[in-house]
Motif scaffolding. Structure first.
Motif, short mmCIF file in Angstrom:
data_model
loop_
_atom_site.label_atom_id
_atom_site.label_comp_id
_atom_site.label_asym_id
_atom_site.label_seq_id
_atom_site.Cartn_x
_atom_site.Cartn_y
_atom_site.Cartn_z
N CYS A 102 26.27 -33.73 8.36
CA CYS A 102 27.05 -32.85 9.23
C CYS A 102 28.13 -33.71 9.88
O CYS A 102 29.31 -33.40 9.79
N ARG A 126 31.22 -34.88 2.06
CA ARG A 126 31.58 -34.20 3.29
C ARG A 126 31.08 -35.03 4.48
O ARG A 126 30.18 -35.85 4.34
N LYS A 131 33.98 -32.52 15.56
CA LYS A 131 32.95 -31.50 15.43
C LYS A 131 33.14 -30.34 16.40
O LYS A 131 33.23 -30.56 17.61
N HIS A 271 24.76 -24.20 6.72
CA HIS A 271 25.09 -23.47 7.94
C HIS A 271 24.68 -22.00 7.84
O HIS A 271 24.45 -21.35 8.84
N GLU A 297 24.45 -30.06 3.48
CA GLU A 297 24.32 -31.18 4.42
C GLU A 297 23.13 -32.06 4.04
O GLU A 297 22.02 -31.56 3.84
N ASP A 308 22.76 -31.11 13.57
CA ASP A 308 22.25 -30.31 12.46
C ASP A 308 21.16 -30.99 11.62
O ASP A 308 21.08 -30.77 10.39
N GLN A 311 18.85 -28.74 9.47
CA GLN A 311 19.34 -28.16 8.21
C GLN A 311 19.85 -29.23 7.26
O GLN A 311 20.61 -28.93 6.33
MN MN Z 1 26.75 -28.98 10.44
#
Ligand code: MN
Ligand code: PEP
Length: 333
Positions: A102, A126, A131, A271, A297, A308, A311
């Motif tokens: 993330c 990524r 953020k 997400h 992620e 995050d 996730q």
């Molecule tokens: Mn994220």
């Protein structure tokens, strides 16, 4: 644009309305039927306020016949845009796996994750440097330092980088960034869209939390109308009444956007679901639905992630997932 007038309008009322429309540089074709009069508006009707016209006393209904989406819309059935990112292609039959944390947290973290996801077949890295956090007290990203670390990871692995731009003032830092992400919260930041529209660099445009597909395409149109045709659409879940998942993944957005547009569509199941347990199934389903890419992620230590973690897949979980994704790709080709 077509306007159907109400019954019983007088020739004088029609004349006044036609004069008003003509004063806006439109040609008007008046078609008088037995009961109803229909006006055909010819010319650039994009500046006509449909609701205003509809609200007029003598107007019954108004219908737009030309598509307000001029560049992002699908024109020919078989022609899809292919976006080139370094020597990677996305769209028009080319699929790319995008992975990374993330947020960029440290040099070791980003390079370790980059190497791991690359080994598993991810082609684009990524990582957020700027953020958009719901709380101002949450980790806001490393900013310029984060961009510097992403470029180090690019140097170490050769992977092109995708990262989010929130404020146009930071653009000079993004010169060597390969894809600029416009996040869900900024999907309708029209000034920002126009600015990235002036660039000649791929833009990954995420669907807003409460945006329709038409609104997403209109936002793509903002970028394209400034001359930047390299837009990638991203479905990342929308807000519904279901609290079990972070958002609700609208998987039908993939074939629907392919029907409506020639632009590539990427799905972000991280997400969309917010839950490690749900991400693999949704990533696989997105691939099967014809997504041109999947963005996931991945963190080397999710339990200690600054953003995050819940996730974020581990590199091992991502490896298992990527194998499934590539098997689905083979099966649907
Ligand atoms: Mn994220
Ligand atoms: C992200 O991808 O890091 C992100 C913040 O996503 P979204 O804008 O979809 O919430």
């Amino acid at each position: 644009m077509i306007a159907v007038l109400k019954r019983g309008v007088t020739p004088e009322q029609i004349r006044q309305l036609v004069d008003w429309l003509k004063s806006m540089a439109l040609d008007v074709h008046v078609s008088e039927g037995r009961d109803l009069t229909v006006l055909g508006l010819i010319g650039d009707t994009s500046r006509i306020d449909k609701e205003l016209l509809e609200s007029m006393e003598i107007v019954g209904s108004v219908k737009r016949v030309s598509d307000p989406i001029r560049q992002a819309n699908r024109k020919e059935p078989a022609t899809n845009s292919i976006i080139e990112i370094g020597n990677i292609r996305l769209g028009g039959g080319y699929f790319a796996l995008i992975a990374g944390p993330c947020s960029v947290e440290s040099e070791d973290q980003i390079i370790e994750v980059a190497r791991a996801v690359q080994k598993s077949g991810a082609e684009i890295l990524r990582g957020g440097a700027f953020k958009p956090r719901t709380s101002p007290y949450a980790f806001q990203g490393l900013g310029a330092e984060g961009i510097r670390l992403l470029l180090k990871a690019k140097e170490a692995t050769g992977m092109p980088i995708i990262t989010e731009l929130m404020n146009i003032k930071d653009l000079p830092l993004f010169e060597e960034i390969d894809v600029i992400q416009i996040g869900a919260r900024n999907m309708q930041n029209f000034d920002l869209l126009k600015e990235v529209g002036r660039l000649r660099k791929p833009i990954l445009l995420k669907r807003g939390l409460a945006s329709t597909l038409q609104e997403l395409l209109m936002s793509a149109e903002y970028i394209m109308s400034e001359g930047n045709e390299q837009v990638i659409l991203c479905e990342r879940g929308i807000r519904t009444y279901e609290p079990y998942t972070r958002n609700t993944l609208d998987l039908s957005a993939v074939p629907a956007l392919h029907e409506l547009s020639h632009l590539p569509v990427v799905v972000d199941p991280s997400h969309a679901t917010g839950k490690i347990s749900l991400i693999p199934s949704m990533a696989v389903a997105a691939t099967a639905a014809g997504a041109d890419g999947v963005m996931v992620e991945v963190h080397n230590d999710p339990a200690h992630a600054l953003c995050d973690g819940a996730q974020s897949l581990t590199p091992a979980q991502f490896d298992e997932l990527s194998r499934k994704i590539f098997r689905i790709r083979e099966a649907i080709q």
